[in-house]
Design a protein around this motif. Structure first.
Motif, PDB file in Angstrom:
ATOM      1  N   ALA A 191       0.663  -1.183  -0.139  1.00 23.51           N
ATOM      2  CA  ALA A 191       0.081  -0.017   0.000  1.00 23.51           C
ATOM      3  C   ALA A 191       0.774   1.158  -0.173  1.00 23.51           C
ATOM      4  O   ALA A 191       0.501   2.348  -0.472  1.00 23.51           O
ATOM      5  CB  ALA A 191      -1.023   0.129   1.037  1.00 23.51           C
ATOM      6  N   GLY A 192       2.030   1.175   0.662  1.00 20.07           N
ATOM      7  CA  GLY A 192       2.966   2.445   0.553  1.00 20.07           C
ATOM      8  C   GLY A 192       3.694   2.612  -0.797  1.00 20.07           C
ATOM      9  O   GLY A 192       3.719   3.721  -1.136  1.00 20.07           O
ATOM     10  N   LEU A 193       3.406   1.375  -1.646  1.00 22.92           N
ATOM     11  CA  LEU A 193       4.237   1.815  -2.948  1.00 22.92           C
ATOM     12  C   LEU A 193       3.047   2.040  -3.795  1.00 22.92           C
ATOM     13  O   LEU A 193       3.449   2.971  -4.718  1.00 22.92           O
ATOM     14  CB  LEU A 193       4.878   0.448  -3.266  1.00 22.92           C
ATOM     15  CG  LEU A 193       6.215  -0.071  -2.708  1.00 22.92           C
ATOM     16  CD1 LEU A 193       6.376  -1.547  -3.029  1.00 22.92           C
ATOM     17  CD2 LEU A 193       7.220   1.047  -3.219  1.00 22.92           C
ATOM     18  N   ASP A 194       1.869   1.465  -3.943  1.00 18.89           N
ATOM     19  CA  ASP A 194       0.754   1.854  -4.969  1.00 18.89           C
ATOM     20  C   ASP A 194      -0.401   2.487  -4.627  1.00 18.89           C
ATOM     21  O   ASP A 194      -1.292   2.725  -5.272  1.00 18.89           O
ATOM     22  CB  ASP A 194       0.514   0.330  -5.809  1.00 18.89           C
ATOM     23  CG  ASP A 194      -0.109  -0.551  -4.665  1.00 18.89           C
ATOM     24  OD1 ASP A 194      -0.339  -0.232  -3.605  1.00 18.89           O
ATOM     25  OD2 ASP A 194      -0.292  -1.620  -5.667  1.00 18.89           O
ATOM     26  N   LEU A 195      -0.356   2.558  -3.121  1.00 21.58           N
ATOM     27  CA  LEU A 195      -1.378   3.442  -2.481  1.00 21.58           C
ATOM     28  C   LEU A 195      -2.853   2.853  -2.826  1.00 21.58           C
ATOM     29  O   LEU A 195      -4.022   3.351  -2.843  1.00 21.58           O
ATOM     30  CB  LEU A 195      -1.530   4.794  -3.306  1.00 21.58           C
ATOM     31  CG  LEU A 195      -0.353   5.787  -3.176  1.00 21.58           C
ATOM     32  CD1 LEU A 195      -0.787   7.131  -3.741  1.00 21.58           C
ATOM     33  CD2 LEU A 195       0.004   5.711  -1.903  1.00 21.58           C
ATOM     34  N   SER A 196      -2.646   1.505  -2.727  1.00 22.65           N
ATOM     35  CA  SER A 196      -3.996   0.549  -3.126  1.00 22.65           C
ATOM     36  C   SER A 196      -4.638   0.154  -1.457  1.00 22.65           C
ATOM     37  O   SER A 196      -3.870   0.329  -0.519  1.00 22.65           O
ATOM     38  CB  SER A 196      -3.646  -0.842  -3.753  1.00 22.65           C
ATOM     39  OG  SER A 196      -2.551  -1.425  -2.829  1.00 22.65           O
ATOM     40  N   PRO A 197      -5.559  -0.319  -1.474  1.00 24.55           N
ATOM     41  CA  PRO A 197      -6.349  -0.591  -0.110  1.00 24.55           C
ATOM     42  C   PRO A 197      -5.645  -1.718   0.354  1.00 24.55           C
ATOM     43  O   PRO A 197      -5.059  -2.647  -0.240  1.00 24.55           O
ATOM     44  CB  PRO A 197      -7.835  -1.151  -0.481  1.00 24.55           C
ATOM     45  CG  PRO A 197      -8.016  -0.270  -1.766  1.00 24.55           C
ATOM     46  CD  PRO A 197      -6.817  -0.177  -2.541  1.00 24.55           C
ATOM     47  N   ARG A 198      -5.580  -1.867   1.726  1.00 29.59           N
ATOM     48  CA  ARG A 198      -4.667  -2.997   2.366  1.00 29.59           C
ATOM     49  C   ARG A 198      -5.289  -4.368   2.047  1.00 29.59           C
ATOM     50  O   ARG A 198      -6.440  -4.606   2.065  1.00 29.59           O
ATOM     51  CB  ARG A 198      -4.880  -2.847   3.826  1.00 29.59           C
ATOM     52  CG  ARG A 198      -4.391  -1.687   4.625  1.00 29.59           C
ATOM     53  CD  ARG A 198      -2.829  -1.437   4.421  1.00 29.59           C
ATOM     54  NE  ARG A 198      -2.383  -0.259   5.152  1.00 29.59           N
ATOM     55  CZ  ARG A 198      -0.998   0.210   5.215  1.00 29.59           C
ATOM     56  NH1 ARG A 198      -0.168  -0.538   4.359  1.00 29.59           N
ATOM     57  NH2 ARG A 198      -0.564   1.231   5.662  1.00 29.59           N
ATOM     58  N   MET A 199      -4.166  -5.231   1.869  1.00 30.75           N
ATOM     59  CA  MET A 199      -4.807  -6.612   1.509  1.00 30.75           C
ATOM     60  C   MET A 199      -5.016  -7.480   2.746  1.00 30.75           C
ATOM     61  O   MET A 199      -5.713  -8.535   2.513  1.00 30.75           O
ATOM     62  CB  MET A 199      -3.782  -7.161   0.389  1.00 30.75           C
ATOM     63  CG  MET A 199      -3.639  -6.670  -0.869  1.00 30.75           C
ATOM     64  SD  MET A 199      -2.336  -7.393  -1.972  1.00 30.75           S
ATOM     65  CE  MET A 199      -3.056  -9.030  -2.186  1.00 30.75           C
ATOM     66  N   ALA A 200      -4.475  -7.040   3.596  1.00 35.86           N
ATOM     67  CA  ALA A 200      -4.641  -8.030   4.973  1.00 35.86           C
ATOM     68  C   ALA A 200      -4.490  -7.079   6.014  1.00 35.86           C
ATOM     69  O   ALA A 200      -4.272  -5.793   6.077  1.00 35.86           O
ATOM     70  CB  ALA A 200      -3.601  -8.850   4.924  1.00 35.86           C
ATOM     71  N   THR A 201      -4.823  -7.771   7.290  1.00 31.97           N
ATOM     72  CA  THR A 201      -4.886  -6.938   8.594  1.00 31.97           C
ATOM     73  C   THR A 201      -3.428  -7.409   9.295  1.00 31.97           C
ATOM     74  O   THR A 201      -3.063  -8.491   8.970  1.00 31.97           O
ATOM     75  CB  THR A 201      -6.299  -7.484   9.254  1.00 31.97           C
ATOM     76  OG1 THR A 201      -7.280  -6.934   8.748  1.00 31.97           O
ATOM     77  CG2 THR A 201      -5.883  -6.843  10.875  1.00 31.97           C
ATOM     78  N   VAL A 202      -3.104  -6.538  10.167  1.00 25.61           N
ATOM     79  CA  VAL A 202      -1.797  -6.773  10.864  1.00 25.61           C
ATOM     80  C   VAL A 202      -2.078  -6.523  12.196  1.00 25.61           C
ATOM     81  O   VAL A 202      -2.330  -5.650  12.558  1.00 25.61           O
ATOM     82  CB  VAL A 202      -0.546  -5.775  10.176  1.00 25.61           C
ATOM     83  CG1 VAL A 202       0.596  -6.109  10.998  1.00 25.61           C
ATOM     84  CG2 VAL A 202      -0.183  -5.994   8.697  1.00 25.61           C
ATOM     85  N   GLN A 203      -1.663  -7.563  13.134  1.00 24.30           N
ATOM     86  CA  GLN A 203      -1.933  -7.524  14.408  1.00 24.30           C
ATOM     87  C   GLN A 203      -0.868  -7.706  15.145  1.00 24.30           C
ATOM     88  O   GLN A 203       0.055  -8.698  14.673  1.00 24.30           O
ATOM     89  CB  GLN A 203      -3.114  -8.456  15.035  1.00 24.30           C
ATOM     90  CG  GLN A 203      -4.402  -8.174  14.062  1.00 24.30           C
ATOM     91  CD  GLN A 203      -5.572  -9.224  14.465  1.00 24.30           C
ATOM     92  OE1 GLN A 203      -5.291 -10.369  14.522  1.00 24.30           O
ATOM     93  NE2 GLN A 203      -6.727  -8.891  14.590  1.00 24.30           N
ATOM     94  N   THR A 204      -0.631  -7.158  16.227  1.00 26.45           N
ATOM     95  CA  THR A 204       0.701  -7.542  17.262  1.00 26.45           C
ATOM     96  C   THR A 204       0.453  -8.971  17.791  1.00 26.45           C
ATOM     97  O   THR A 204      -0.650  -9.281  18.348  1.00 26.45           O
ATOM     98  CB  THR A 204       0.698  -6.522  17.978  1.00 26.45           C
ATOM     99  OG1 THR A 204      -0.306  -6.197  18.958  1.00 26.45           O
ATOM    100  CG2 THR A 204       1.180  -5.026  17.597  1.00 26.45           C
ATOM    101  N   ALA A 205       1.554  -9.636  18.095  1.00 24.91           N
ATOM    102  CA  ALA A 205       1.594 -10.582  18.963  1.00 24.91           C
ATOM    103  C   ALA A 205       2.589 -10.916  20.075  1.00 24.91           C
ATOM    104  O   ALA A 205       3.513 -11.163  19.869  1.00 24.91           O
ATOM    105  CB  ALA A 205       2.068 -12.056  17.793  1.00 24.91           C
ATOM    106  N   GLY A 206       1.981  -9.841  20.761  1.00 26.31           N
ATOM    107  CA  GLY A 206       2.739  -9.412  21.946  1.00 26.31           C
ATOM    108  C   GLY A 206       3.314  -8.041  21.787  1.00 26.31           C
ATOM    109  O   GLY A 206       2.905  -7.264  20.886  1.00 26.31           O
ATOM    110  N   PRO A 207       4.148  -7.361  22.721  1.00 27.65           N
ATOM    111  CA  PRO A 207       4.398  -6.181  22.584  1.00 27.65           C
ATOM    112  C   PRO A 207       5.558  -5.751  21.297  1.00 27.65           C
ATOM    113  O   PRO A 207       6.137  -6.792  20.921  1.00 27.65           O
ATOM    114  CB  PRO A 207       5.262  -5.848  23.906  1.00 27.65           C
ATOM    115  CG  PRO A 207       4.999  -6.900  24.718  1.00 27.65           C
ATOM    116  CD  PRO A 207       4.614  -8.348  23.998  1.00 27.65           C
TER     117      PRO A 207
END
Length: 207
Positions: free
Chosen positions: A54-70
């Motif tokens: 998304a940073g490169l082509d400004l497209s919508p996010r393809m996935a969700t990113v969640q923290t697994a701990g701090p």
């Protein structure tokens, strides 16, 4: 920036374009299908770049990113990211190679897991996870990030019942010890054999 456990850093479908450089900790990259099924796509850790597409082509996010701990990370806006790449061609080539490697790995995983039965696929996914996130302990080679059985099942496109049966068999043979979202391999050669790897390669490099 510092993030608490179970924090959503990016959400599938949103139009944010920032990029994160992971400095410490682990994140899970997941996607939700049209029928509501959640699939664990990847685990990322220190040194990895997250959200670069998304940073490169400004497209919508393809996935969700969640923290697994701090987690600690450096956040870059899309403009900062593009400016850095324009002034550092060597880094741009490295990131292009990283994106290509992720695509290649995803393709290999589809081919790999579709050509084996569930017990072999469970063994193979554990080998891959341990290769990237293995930690040596007195009990054996432990997975340094918490992963649930349903998440393992989603990675290899198998039912939770089939994955549970395969893990029960591995535990019964003394190959793997399990706890709540914890996996420790106590017999690496036996796991590699079940995964179908040739004898000469039955050793897992780990971090």
């Amino acid at each position: 920036m510092d993030y608490a456990p179970d924090t959503t850093l990016m959400r599938q479908g949103e139009h944010s374009t920032h990029v994160l450089i992971l400095l410490d900790g682990h994140v899970k990259v997941v996607t939700t299908s049209y029928n509501g099924k959640t699939v664990l796509l990847a685990l990322r850790s220190r040194g990895d770049l997250v959200g670069e597409l998304a940073g490169l082509d400004l497209s919508p996010r393809m996935a969700t990113v969640q923290t697994a701990g701090p987690v600690s990370a450096r956040a870059l806006t899309s403009s900062e990211f593009h400016s850095f790449l324009e002034t550092n061609p060597g880094a741009a080539r490295t990131i292009t190679g990283s994106v290509a490697a992720k695509l290649r790995l995803a393709t290999e995983r589809i081919l790999d897991y579709s050509s084996h039965d569930v017990p072999a696929r469970v063994a193979r996914v554990l080998v891959r996870l341990l290769h990237d996130h293995g930690v040596r302990t007195p009990e054996g080679l432990a997975l340094g990030i918490r992963v649930s059985q349903p998440e393992l099942a989603s990675i290899i496109s198998a039912s939770e019942a089939a994955v549970s049966k395969a893990l029960t068999d591995l535990r019964g043979r003394g190959v793997v010890a399990t706890g709540y979202r914890r996996f420790t391999v106590t017999d690496v050669p036996a796991l590699m054999e079940q995964a179908g790897f040739p004898p000469k390669s039955r050793r897992i490099p780990y971090s």
